[in-house]
Design a protein around this motif. Structure first.
Motif, PDB file in Angstrom:
ATOM      1  N   TYR A 118     -20.906  20.894 -43.020  1.00 35.59           N
ATOM      2  CA  TYR A 118     -21.319  22.279 -42.764  1.00 35.59           C
ATOM      3  C   TYR A 118     -21.093  22.711 -41.314  1.00 35.59           C
ATOM      4  O   TYR A 118     -21.282  23.855 -40.956  1.00 35.59           O
ATOM      5  N   GLU A 119     -20.735  21.721 -40.482  1.00 39.74           N
ATOM      6  CA  GLU A 119     -20.517  22.033 -39.059  1.00 39.74           C
ATOM      7  C   GLU A 119     -19.116  22.570 -38.831  1.00 39.74           C
ATOM      8  O   GLU A 119     -18.832  23.194 -37.825  1.00 39.74           O
ATOM      9  N   ASN A 120     -18.233  22.270 -39.783  1.00 41.78           N
ATOM     10  CA  ASN A 120     -16.829  22.585 -39.599  1.00 41.78           C
ATOM     11  C   ASN A 120     -16.509  23.924 -40.276  1.00 41.78           C
ATOM     12  O   ASN A 120     -16.722  24.086 -41.475  1.00 41.78           O
ATOM     13  N   SER A 357     -20.090  11.817 -30.418  1.00 39.52           N
ATOM     14  CA  SER A 357     -19.590  13.195 -30.253  1.00 39.52           C
ATOM     15  C   SER A 357     -19.647  13.844 -31.630  1.00 39.52           C
ATOM     16  O   SER A 357     -19.412  13.182 -32.642  1.00 39.52           O
ATOM     17  N   TYR A 358     -19.906  15.133 -31.673  1.00 40.08           N
ATOM     18  CA  TYR A 358     -19.914  15.835 -32.958  1.00 40.08           C
ATOM     19  C   TYR A 358     -18.496  15.898 -33.513  1.00 40.08           C
ATOM     20  O   TYR A 358     -17.535  15.961 -32.722  1.00 40.08           O
ATOM     21  N   PRO A 359     -18.353  15.881 -34.847  1.00 35.59           N
ATOM     22  CA  PRO A 359     -17.004  15.931 -35.423  1.00 35.59           C
ATOM     23  C   PRO A 359     -16.257  17.158 -34.895  1.00 35.59           C
ATOM     24  O   PRO A 359     -16.823  18.254 -34.852  1.00 35.59           O
ATOM     25  N   THR A 362     -14.879  17.489 -28.414  1.00 41.36           N
ATOM     26  CA  THR A 362     -14.427  16.486 -27.430  1.00 41.36           C
ATOM     27  C   THR A 362     -15.575  16.110 -26.498  1.00 41.36           C
ATOM     28  O   THR A 362     -15.513  15.117 -25.790  1.00 41.36           O
ATOM     29  N   HIS A 363     -16.639  16.914 -26.548  1.00 40.81           N
ATOM     30  CA  HIS A 363     -17.777  16.668 -25.661  1.00 40.81           C
ATOM     31  C   HIS A 363     -18.610  15.484 -26.180  1.00 40.81           C
ATOM     32  O   HIS A 363     -18.923  15.412 -27.365  1.00 40.81           O
ATOM     33  N   THR A 364     -18.987  14.591 -25.270  1.00 41.76           N
ATOM     34  CA  THR A 364     -19.814  13.446 -25.683  1.00 41.76           C
ATOM     35  C   THR A 364     -21.283  13.847 -25.567  1.00 41.76           C
ATOM     36  O   THR A 364     -21.780  14.083 -24.467  1.00 41.76           O
ATOM     37  N   ALA A 365     -21.945  13.940 -26.735  1.00 45.77           N
ATOM     38  CA  ALA A 365     -23.340  14.394 -26.750  1.00 45.77           C
ATOM     39  C   ALA A 365     -24.278  13.285 -26.279  1.00 45.77           C
ATOM     40  O   ALA A 365     -25.268  13.544 -25.595  1.00 45.77           O
ATOM     41  N   LEU A 366     -23.975  12.039 -26.660  1.00 47.07           N
ATOM     42  CA  LEU A 366     -24.754  10.885 -26.188  1.00 47.07           C
ATOM     43  C   LEU A 366     -23.763   9.850 -25.683  1.00 47.07           C
ATOM     44  O   LEU A 366     -22.780   9.560 -26.371  1.00 47.07           O
ATOM     45  N   GLY A 383     -36.069  17.271 -21.175  1.00 47.94           N
ATOM     46  CA  GLY A 383     -34.748  17.400 -20.530  1.00 47.94           C
ATOM     47  C   GLY A 383     -34.213  18.783 -20.752  1.00 47.94           C
ATOM     48  O   GLY A 383     -34.705  19.522 -21.623  1.00 47.94           O
ATOM     49  N   HIS A 384     -33.193  19.147 -19.987  1.00 44.96           N
ATOM     50  CA  HIS A 384     -32.676  20.511 -20.086  1.00 44.96           C
ATOM     51  C   HIS A 384     -31.920  20.711 -21.404  1.00 44.96           C
ATOM     52  O   HIS A 384     -31.629  19.754 -22.126  1.00 44.96           O
ATOM     53  N   ASN A 385     -31.581  21.965 -21.691  1.00 49.25           N
ATOM     54  CA  ASN A 385     -30.848  22.292 -22.919  1.00 49.25           C
ATOM     55  C   ASN A 385     -29.506  21.568 -22.954  1.00 49.25           C
ATOM     56  O   ASN A 385     -28.833  21.487 -21.923  1.00 49.25           O
ATOM     57  N   GLY A 386     -29.165  21.075 -24.108  1.00 47.15           N
ATOM     58  CA  GLY A 386     -27.861  20.429 -24.268  1.00 47.15           C
ATOM     59  C   GLY A 386     -27.835  18.995 -23.770  1.00 47.15           C
ATOM     60  O   GLY A 386     -26.763  18.377 -23.699  1.00 47.15           O
ATOM     61  N   ALA A 387     -29.028  18.429 -23.442  1.00 45.23           N
ATOM     62  CA  ALA A 387     -29.055  17.060 -22.913  1.00 45.23           C
ATOM     63  C   ALA A 387     -28.777  16.030 -24.006  1.00 45.23           C
ATOM     64  O   ALA A 387     -28.405  14.887 -23.715  1.00 45.23           O
ATOM     65  N   GLY A 388     -28.977  16.416 -25.264  1.00 46.85           N
ATOM     66  CA  GLY A 388     -28.701  15.498 -26.370  1.00 46.85           C
ATOM     67  C   GLY A 388     -29.940  15.089 -27.131  1.00 46.85           C
ATOM     68  O   GLY A 388     -29.914  14.163 -27.952  1.00 46.85           O
ATOM     69  N   LYS A 389     -31.041  15.806 -26.913  1.00 51.03           N
ATOM     70  CA  LYS A 389     -32.315  15.397 -27.519  1.00 51.03           C
ATOM     71  C   LYS A 389     -32.311  15.591 -29.045  1.00 51.03           C
ATOM     72  O   LYS A 389     -32.649  14.678 -29.790  1.00 51.03           O
ATOM     73  N   SER A 390     -31.889  16.780 -29.498  1.00 51.41           N
ATOM     74  CA  SER A 390     -31.884  17.029 -30.954  1.00 51.41           C
ATOM     75  C   SER A 390     -30.874  16.131 -31.647  1.00 51.41           C
ATOM     76  O   SER A 390     -31.071  15.722 -32.801  1.00 51.41           O
ATOM     77  N   THR A 391     -29.809  15.815 -30.934  1.00 49.28           N
ATOM     78  CA  THR A 391     -28.776  14.948 -31.507  1.00 49.28           C
ATOM     79  C   THR A 391     -29.380  13.602 -31.901  1.00 49.28           C
ATOM     80  O   THR A 391     -29.033  13.021 -32.931  1.00 49.28           O
ATOM     81  N   LEU A 392     -30.308  13.160 -31.083  1.00 53.92           N
ATOM     82  CA  LEU A 392     -30.964  11.882 -31.331  1.00 53.92           C
ATOM     83  C   LEU A 392     -31.683  11.896 -32.689  1.00 53.92           C
ATOM     84  O   LEU A 392     -31.614  10.941 -33.461  1.00 53.92           O
TER      85      LEU A 392
END
Ligand code: ADP
Length: 599
Positions: A118-120, A357-359, A362-366, A383-392
């Motif tokens: 659903y991300e693509n 990285s999300y499919p 190119t950005h490495t989220a963690l 942590g600030h926005n985009g730090a990778g917290k939700s990704t965890l």
């Protein structure tokens, strides 16, 4: 040609969804195909009788003799009316069944696919194309095939009849229709190419349309006065689409006219020939009528046969979308023999050198990220926005697999567990929880459907989450319908958040993750909620993402994240004492919260 397998696949779908209806449909169609030929034949008999009657017998005898065939024509006419109604009924039943089974296939597949699907944007479009275009296509395909078969039966019968006069008459009939075939085929191909080239324009025009008519954009459209801007964009796109489509239809019209002339020429040639024979006494008046009717009907049939062939081709192009979507497979590998989820948890969760990285990004989220969540403790991530917290949290639910590194639950690598069992053991309160347009009680029960009838459990979950107050104020309490879709009551963002929290309370799984649970709450509500948070996480392994240090400070351990890494860790007191980024941000937040000095 990939058309043929697609046709088989489409028909297979119809067959599996509505077997007996499809058989009934085929039988009725076959019978209906023979009716026009029988009508032409009976017409010939009638005319011959009447023509002979006119010369040799009295008119009265002729009319008496013509009675039975005329009666048969009348009965046939009624019969074909009954047949047509029957076919309509059978087709309606078939359509409903087939659409339901396509829905079931799409829904099953949509649930089976990974969240990553659903991300693509491309795959998301694929799902929408499958849903919108292909739903009616299997039946349209069947219908077109039905017309082709039925018309073919009629044509063969008519051709056999006119072949009695000259072997080349059927050839003349078919040959004169060939330019029509060419015209139809060319139009279908051109139209398809045009559609593909204009898909983006069509989708964009739908986007502008939805911005103008959607509830979520209604407020901004008015506030920022964006209506005319969106309408103009929509108009421009519609003009491009309209011009293109009309140009296509114009081209088709010209070639159709040309094809029609040739078909007309063929018909005239055949009729002239038969007229000469009649004049020379080699054919009777009935023969002339039969041939005229056969040519007239034959050409009409050929035309509709060609159009149906075009429609079959078009349907296969649409069906391709459906089957392409249905052939998608989840990327996450589910172990054949999964290790059972450890119950109860003894150690906790460990992220070990995880890089992700999300499919398609190119950005490495963690990056090279390690973290331990000891069993039975609460951990806060700030942590600030985009730090990778939700990704965890998403990795914890195994919505994605890390590119490198591993996540262990009680020492078991996560990819050895059954994802369904893993997800049953995790409760997540997402940043934007789903608002179910159902009753307040159902909204809470969605956390654990086994509790849907257990009002006591639902009430106590609502009580714990602080949702009992807002629900109590609703007109029908827990039975009040929520959300505007079906005319229900609307809650505030913070109240929705409490309802979602109640879901989390109901679920009671060993691992709890909360993504900004108090973001929409005021500080009084937050203070009240913190007490409830301790109750929720008591004895559970919990992870909480928050911007508010006043929330984070209650966790057993706090980690500060930046750019996909942990930069500081410790208890609240340790971090304040360390004087790092946390301490600085804490001071700023405290100053912001302090009452303003009086002027
Ligand atoms: P946080 O929760 O700390 O605000 P996230 O974990 O949501 O941050 O995001 C981490 C990074 O991953 C950000 O740079 C964000 O842009 C990116 N990101 C988040 N979700 C997606 C996604 N679905 N596809 C691509 N990139 C994403």
């Amino acid at each position: 040609m990939k058309c043929i397998p697609l046709i088989w696949q489409g028909l297979g779908l119809v067959w599996h969804s509505a077997r007996s209806w499809t058989m009934a449909w085929a039988l009725l169609l076959l019978v209906q195909g023979l009716v026009p030929a029988a009508q032409v034949y009976l017409m010939r008999i009638t005319i011959d009788i009447l023509a002979v009657g006119g010369t040799r017998a009295t008119a009265e005898t002729a009319v008496r003799m013509a009675g039975p065939p005329v009666l048969a024509i009348g009965l046939l006419w009624i019969f074909s009316l009954v047949l047509a109604s029957l076919i309509r009924w059978v087709r309606a039943a078939q359509t409903e069944l087939v659409q339901d089974s396509i829905h079931a296939l799409i829904h099953t597949k949509a649930l089976e696919l990974d969240v990553a699907f659903y991300e693509n944007a491309e795959s998301y479009d694929m799902l929408h194309r499958a849903k919108i275009d292909a739903l009616s296509q299997p039946i349209a395909l069947l219908e077109s095939i039905g017309v082709v078969l039925q018309n073919s039966v009629t044509l063969v019968a008519l051709a056999a009849m006119i072949a009695m006069y000259a072997w080349w008459l059927p050839l003349l009939l078919i040959g004169s229709a060939l330019p029509g075939l060419w015209s139809v085929a060319r139009y279908v191909l051109r139209e398809h190419a045009w559609r593909i080239a204009n898909t983006a324009n069509e989708r964009r025009s739908r986007y502008f349309d939805s911005m103008l008519t959607d509830r979520t954009s209604a407020a901004e459209m008015r506030l920022f006065d964006l209506g005319e801007y969106h309408m103009a964009s929509f108009r421009t796109l519609r003009q491009i689409l309209r011009t293109g489509r009309l140009a296509l239809v114009r081209a088709e019209m010209k070639s159709e006219l040309f094809a029609g002339m040739i078909a007309w020429g063929g018909g005239i040639a055949g009729m002239l020939w038969l007229l000469m024979r009649t004049a020379h006494g080699l054919a009777k008046l009935g023969d002339l009528v039969l041939c005229y009717q056969a040519f007239l009907q034959g050409q009409k049939l050929l035309r509709s046969l060609l159009e149906s062939a075009g429609r079959i081709y078009r349907s296969t192009l649409f069906l391709e979308n459906l089957f392409l979507f249905l052939s998608q497979m989840p990327r996450l590998v589910v172990p054949v023999k999964p290790t059972p989820f450890p119950s109860p948890l003894r150690e906790g969760i460990r992220f070990e050198r995880v890089t992700f990285s999300y499919p398609g990004s190119t950005h490495t989220a963690l990056s090279d990220f390690s973290l331990t969540l000891p069993v039975g403790t609460s951990t806060a991530l700030v942590g600030h926005n985009g730090a990778g917290k939700s990704t965890l949290i998403k990795l914890l639910c195994r919505f994605y697999d890390p590119r490198e590194g591993q996540i262990f639950i009680d020492g078991i690598a996560m990819d050895r567990l059954d994802p369904a069992e893993l997800r049953r053991s995790v409760t997540v309160l997402f940043q934007e929880p789903v608002r179910y347009h159902s009753s307040a009680a159902d909204n809470i029960a969605m956390g654990d459907l086994t509790a849907i009838a257990e009002r006591d459990r639902i009430h106590s979950a609502a009580e714990s989450a602080g949702a009992a107050g807002p629900i109590g104020r609703l007109p029908q309490g827990y039975d009040t319908l929520l959300g505007k879709w079906f005319g229900g009551a609307e809650l505030s963002v913070g109240e929705w958040q409490r309802v979602a929290l109640a879901r989390a309370f109901l679920r009671r799984s060993p691992i709890i993750a909360l993504d900004e649970p108090t973001s929409a709450m005021d500080s009084w509500a937050e203070a009240d909620w913190l007490g409830k948070f301790r109750q929720l996480t008591e004895g559970h392994t919990s992870l909480m993402i928050t911007h508010r240090f006043t929330t984070a400070m209650h966790a057993n351990m706090i980690h500060v994240m930046a750019d996909g890494k942990i930069t500081e860790s410790g208890t609240h007191e340790q971090l304040v004492a360390a004087g790092g980024h946390y301490a600085a941000s804490w001071r700023t937040q405290m100053q912001d919260l302090a009452p303003n000095p009086k002027p």
